[in-house]
Design an enzyme around this catalytic site. Sequence first.
Site, PDB file in Angstrom:
ATOM      1  N   ASN A  97     -19.334 -30.073  23.966  1.00 14.51           N
ATOM      2  CA  ASN A  97     -18.113 -30.567  24.616  1.00 14.51           C
ATOM      3  C   ASN A  97     -17.993 -29.840  25.952  1.00 14.51           C
ATOM      4  O   ASN A  97     -17.613 -28.663  25.986  1.00 14.51           O
ATOM      5  CB  ASN A  97     -16.886 -30.306  23.735  1.00 14.51           C
ATOM      6  CG  ASN A  97     -15.628 -30.931  24.336  1.00 14.51           C
ATOM      7  OD1 ASN A  97     -15.575 -31.240  25.535  1.00 14.51           O
ATOM      8  ND2 ASN A  97     -14.614 -31.114  23.516  1.00 14.51           N
TER       9      ASN A  97
ATOM     10  N   GLU B  66     -22.984 -35.334  23.614  1.00 14.39           N
ATOM     11  CA  GLU B  66     -21.710 -34.981  24.271  1.00 14.39           C
ATOM     12  C   GLU B  66     -20.556 -35.388  23.353  1.00 14.39           C
ATOM     13  O   GLU B  66     -20.541 -36.502  22.833  1.00 14.39           O
ATOM     14  CB  GLU B  66     -21.631 -35.741  25.602  1.00 14.39           C
ATOM     15  CG  GLU B  66     -20.368 -35.473  26.390  1.00 14.39           C
ATOM     16  CD  GLU B  66     -20.336 -36.289  27.685  1.00 14.39           C
ATOM     17  OE1 GLU B  66     -21.401 -36.507  28.307  1.00 14.39           O
ATOM     18  OE2 GLU B  66     -19.227 -36.703  28.066  1.00 14.39           O
TER      19      GLU B  66
ATOM     20  N   ALA C 282     -13.687 -30.101  31.096  1.00 13.81           N
ATOM     21  CA  ALA C 282     -13.507 -30.773  32.395  1.00 13.81           C
ATOM     22  C   ALA C 282     -14.782 -30.795  33.239  1.00 13.81           C
ATOM     23  O   ALA C 282     -14.896 -31.611  34.156  1.00 13.81           O
ATOM     24  CB  ALA C 282     -12.367 -30.114  33.162  1.00 13.81           C
TER      25      ALA C 282
ATOM     26  N   ARG D 113      -1.696 -25.284  22.616  1.00 16.74           N
ATOM     27  CA  ARG D 113      -0.747 -26.234  23.226  1.00 16.74           C
ATOM     28  C   ARG D 113      -1.285 -27.660  23.041  1.00 16.74           C
ATOM     29  O   ARG D 113      -2.416 -27.865  22.632  1.00 16.74           O
ATOM     30  CB  ARG D 113      -0.627 -25.944  24.726  1.00 16.74           C
ATOM     31  CG  ARG D 113       0.321 -24.812  25.064  1.00 16.74           C
ATOM     32  CD  ARG D 113       0.586 -24.802  26.567  1.00 16.74           C
ATOM     33  NE  ARG D 113       0.995 -26.102  27.058  1.00 16.74           N
ATOM     34  CZ  ARG D 113       0.395 -26.757  28.074  1.00 16.74           C
ATOM     35  NH1 ARG D 113      -0.626 -26.230  28.685  1.00 16.74           N
ATOM     36  NH2 ARG D 113       0.839 -27.935  28.475  1.00 16.74           N
TER      37      ARG D 113
ATOM     38  N   TYR E 139      -5.003 -32.869  21.371  1.00 17.37           N
ATOM     39  CA  TYR E 139      -6.202 -32.177  20.885  1.00 17.37           C
ATOM     40  C   TYR E 139      -6.091 -31.686  19.436  1.00 17.37           C
ATOM     41  O   TYR E 139      -7.048 -31.097  18.921  1.00 17.37           O
ATOM     42  CB  TYR E 139      -6.515 -30.996  21.806  1.00 17.37           C
ATOM     43  CG  TYR E 139      -6.822 -31.419  23.237  1.00 17.37           C
ATOM     44  CD1 TYR E 139      -7.903 -32.241  23.519  1.00 17.37           C
ATOM     45  CD2 TYR E 139      -6.031 -30.997  24.306  1.00 17.37           C
ATOM     46  CE1 TYR E 139      -8.188 -32.650  24.814  1.00 17.37           C
ATOM     47  CE2 TYR E 139      -6.310 -31.385  25.609  1.00 17.37           C
ATOM     48  CZ  TYR E 139      -7.389 -32.211  25.853  1.00 17.37           C
ATOM     49  OH  TYR E 139      -7.672 -32.603  27.134  1.00 17.37           O
TER      50      TYR E 139
ATOM     51  N   HIS F 148     -16.219 -35.465  22.840  1.00 15.56           N
ATOM     52  CA  HIS F 148     -14.852 -35.275  23.341  1.00 15.56           C
ATOM     53  C   HIS F 148     -13.877 -35.528  22.212  1.00 15.56           C
ATOM     54  O   HIS F 148     -13.993 -36.553  21.510  1.00 15.56           O
ATOM     55  CB  HIS F 148     -14.554 -36.214  24.510  1.00 15.56           C
ATOM     56  CG  HIS F 148     -15.435 -35.921  25.674  1.00 15.56           C
ATOM     57  ND1 HIS F 148     -15.255 -34.804  26.453  1.00 15.56           N
ATOM     58  CD2 HIS F 148     -16.533 -36.537  26.131  1.00 15.56           C
ATOM     59  CE1 HIS F 148     -16.214 -34.768  27.358  1.00 15.56           C
ATOM     60  NE2 HIS F 148     -17.008 -35.805  27.187  1.00 15.56           N
TER      61      HIS F 148
HETATM   62  O1  CA2 Z   1     -11.270 -34.565  24.927  1.00 15.11           O
HETATM   63  C1  CA2 Z   1     -11.972 -33.570  25.107  1.00 15.11           C
HETATM   64  O2  CA2 Z   1     -12.593 -32.979  24.218  1.00 15.11           O
HETATM   65  C2  CA2 Z   1     -12.053 -32.949  26.517  1.00 15.11           C
HETATM   66  O3  CA2 Z   1     -13.419 -32.566  26.737  1.00 15.11           O
HETATM   67  C3  CA2 Z   1     -11.136 -31.736  26.492  1.00 15.11           C
HETATM   68  C4  CA2 Z   1     -10.991 -31.026  27.854  1.00 15.11           C
HETATM   69  C5  CA2 Z   1     -10.707 -32.035  28.967  1.00 15.11           C
HETATM   70  O4  CA2 Z   1     -10.759 -31.367  30.224  1.00 15.11           O
HETATM   71  C6  CA2 Z   1     -11.680 -33.219  28.969  1.00 15.11           C
HETATM   72  O5  CA2 Z   1     -11.284 -34.129  29.980  1.00 15.11           O
HETATM   73  C7  CA2 Z   1     -11.675 -33.917  27.622  1.00 15.11           C
HETATM   74  C8  CA2 Z   1      -9.811 -30.043  27.823  1.00 15.11           C
HETATM   75  C9  CA2 Z   1     -10.030 -28.892  26.913  1.00 15.11           C
HETATM   76  C10 CA2 Z   1      -8.814 -28.266  26.341  1.00 15.11           C
HETATM   77  O6  CA2 Z   1      -7.643 -28.350  27.123  1.00 15.11           O
HETATM   78  C11 CA2 Z   1      -6.478 -27.865  26.554  1.00 15.11           C
HETATM   79  C12 CA2 Z   1      -5.289 -28.171  27.190  1.00 15.11           C
HETATM   80  C13 CA2 Z   1      -4.096 -27.737  26.648  1.00 15.11           C
HETATM   81  C14 CA2 Z   1      -4.100 -26.985  25.474  1.00 15.11           C
HETATM   82  C15 CA2 Z   1      -5.287 -26.685  24.860  1.00 15.11           C
HETATM   83  C16 CA2 Z   1      -6.492 -27.112  25.393  1.00 15.11           C
END
Ligand code: CA2
Length: 148
Positions: free
Chosen positions: A73, A97, A76, A17, A22, A99
């Site tokens: 990575n 780290e 959250a 998603r 991402y 992101h």
């Molecule tokens: O930007 C990044 O790499 C994050 O570490 C990704 C995390 C988020 O909680 C951080 O704030 C920033 C989220 C991982 C994946 O979340 C998804 C949401 C929807 C669909 C697929 C993955």
Amino acid sequence: MRMLLLNGPNLNMLGVRDPAIYGTDTLEDIERMVVGHGAERGVAVDCFQSNHEGALVDRLHQAHGRYDGIVYNPGAHTHYSYALHDAVECIDVPVVEVHISDIAKREEFRRHSVIAPACVAQVKGKGKAGYLDALDLLIDRATEGDEE
Ligand code: CA2
């Protein structure tokens, strides 16, 4: 040289998603890319992902004395996990780290990292390429150490 690629909660859902934030690559695609880049530079890369804080703490502890660097990575956990901050701090392995998104330009709660002070660098907002930048940084750092 041996490196660890560590990914925290929800990163196993990449490519499923939210491609606008991402990208369309899955975690498997990213792991393959990082392992491939490592191989080109003569570096072995092991991969681990978990949605569980304790499992990530354990994996960081196990990395002590076994790896030359960790590309991490924390998902959250970045924004609130002092347990993971301490786990990074109490091992002798340099951690970068990463992101995928630019957390500095997103919701207020994402702008602060509690993990960053324990890391040697942070790479953010470069998409999946940020993982390669982090790996290169760690390889260069380890190689420079050898030359001294
Ligand atoms: O930007 C990044 O790499 C994050 O570490 C990704 C995390 C988020 O909680 C951080 O704030 C920033 C989220 C991982 C994946 O979340 C998804 C949401 C929807 C669909 C697929 C993955």
